[in-house]
Enzyme design. Structure first.
Site, mmCIF file in Angstrom:
data_model
loop_
_atom_site.group_PDB
_atom_site.id
_atom_site.type_symbol
_atom_site.label_atom_id
_atom_site.label_comp_id
_atom_site.label_asym_id
_atom_site.label_seq_id
_atom_site.Cartn_x
_atom_site.Cartn_y
_atom_site.Cartn_z
ATOM 1 N N HIS A 71 0.610 -1.234 -0.114
ATOM 2 C CA HIS A 71 -0.431 0.278 -0.055
ATOM 3 C C HIS A 71 1.301 0.923 -0.025
ATOM 4 O O HIS A 71 1.561 1.238 0.724
ATOM 5 C CB HIS A 71 -0.413 0.459 1.095
ATOM 6 N N ASP A 73 -0.412 4.155 0.930
ATOM 7 C CA ASP A 73 -0.565 5.344 1.865
ATOM 8 C C ASP A 73 -0.365 4.765 3.455
ATOM 9 O O ASP A 73 0.530 3.873 3.693
ATOM 10 C CB ASP A 73 -2.352 5.064 1.857
ATOM 11 N N ASP A 103 6.404 0.572 7.164
ATOM 12 C CA ASP A 103 4.805 0.187 6.689
ATOM 13 C C ASP A 103 4.717 1.180 5.669
ATOM 14 O O ASP A 103 3.510 1.904 6.363
ATOM 15 C CB ASP A 103 4.765 0.531 7.432
ATOM 16 N N GLU A 137 -4.992 0.561 2.601
ATOM 17 C CA GLU A 137 -4.830 -0.010 3.164
ATOM 18 C C GLU A 137 -4.666 0.687 4.497
ATOM 19 O O GLU A 137 -5.371 -0.268 5.753
ATOM 20 C CB GLU A 137 -3.624 -1.035 3.507
ATOM 21 N N GLU A 138 -4.742 1.789 5.266
ATOM 22 C CA GLU A 138 -4.332 2.318 6.593
ATOM 23 C C GLU A 138 -6.318 2.504 7.368
ATOM 24 O O GLU A 138 -5.683 2.883 7.722
ATOM 25 C CB GLU A 138 -3.407 3.287 6.494
#
Length: 195
Positions: A71, A73, A103, A137-138
């Site tokens: 991802h 984001d 991440d 995704e977050e």
């Protein structure tokens, strides 16, 4: 290749892709440009304004495909809480600093550097590889993975396995509710690897 990974990661961190917030469009365009430079044809799509994902397929010797996804984001970062600005992408002390370095912009950078190296050397994978750089995704995944598999399903034809970080909610698969289970997440294992 390590310098390329660091450089790409630093660049990606400079794109403030805070979710909710500035979202992913500029970072997605950067990723698509890196893929295109390597002769890998990216598909860019938006599920909503500036909620942008990129998918590309690297042909292999078999149409059975491996999906490698991540991802674009990141979660919010308050600059006052950081010793080094969270969107600086500064490289200091042998580390790339900033929101998303772990991440998951670091992982995306490794993936991009690897496939660009393959392209330079003419490496063809054993099977097709589908690369997905996804939005959202977050938060809920609605604007990223969920949109991609519902509206752009053809991009994932032949995918039989996937590599990424794990999720945290149920999914529908062939009319059944499936609860993915991770055997490990967010661990650290230091090692020296020589190849």
């Amino acid at each position: 290749m390590a310098d390329e990974v660091s450089s790409i990661c630093s660049d990606l961190i400079r794109f403030d892709t805070t979710n909710p917030g500035s979202v992913e469009r500029p970072a997605a365009e950067y990723v698509a440009g890196l893929l295109a430079e390597a002769g890998i044809e990216p598909v860019i799509f938006e599920s909503a304004s500036h909620r942008t994902s990129v998918v590309a397929r690297i042909p292999g010797d078999s149409p059975e495909a491996l999906l490698v996804h991540g991802h674009l984001d990141v979660v919010p970062a308050e600059p006052a809480d950081w010793r080094i600005h969270p969107f600086s992408g500064e490289i200091t002390g042998g580390c790339v600093w900033g929101r998303g370095a772990v991440d998951m912009k670091g992982t995306l950078s490794m993936t991009l550097a690897l496939v660009r190296d393959w392209a330079r050397r003419g490496v063809r994978p054993v099977r097709d590889m589908v690369l997905a750089f996804l939005a959202d995704e977050e938060a809920t995944g609605e604007y990223g993975a969920r949109y991609a598999v519902r509206r752009r399903r053809e991009l994932f034809d032949g995918c039989t396995e996937a590599i990424s970080e794990s999720g945290g909610y149920s999914v529908e698969a062939r009319g059944r509710r499936v609860y993915p289970i991770a055997v490990g997440e967010r661990g650290t294992a230091w090692m020296r690897l020589t190849a």
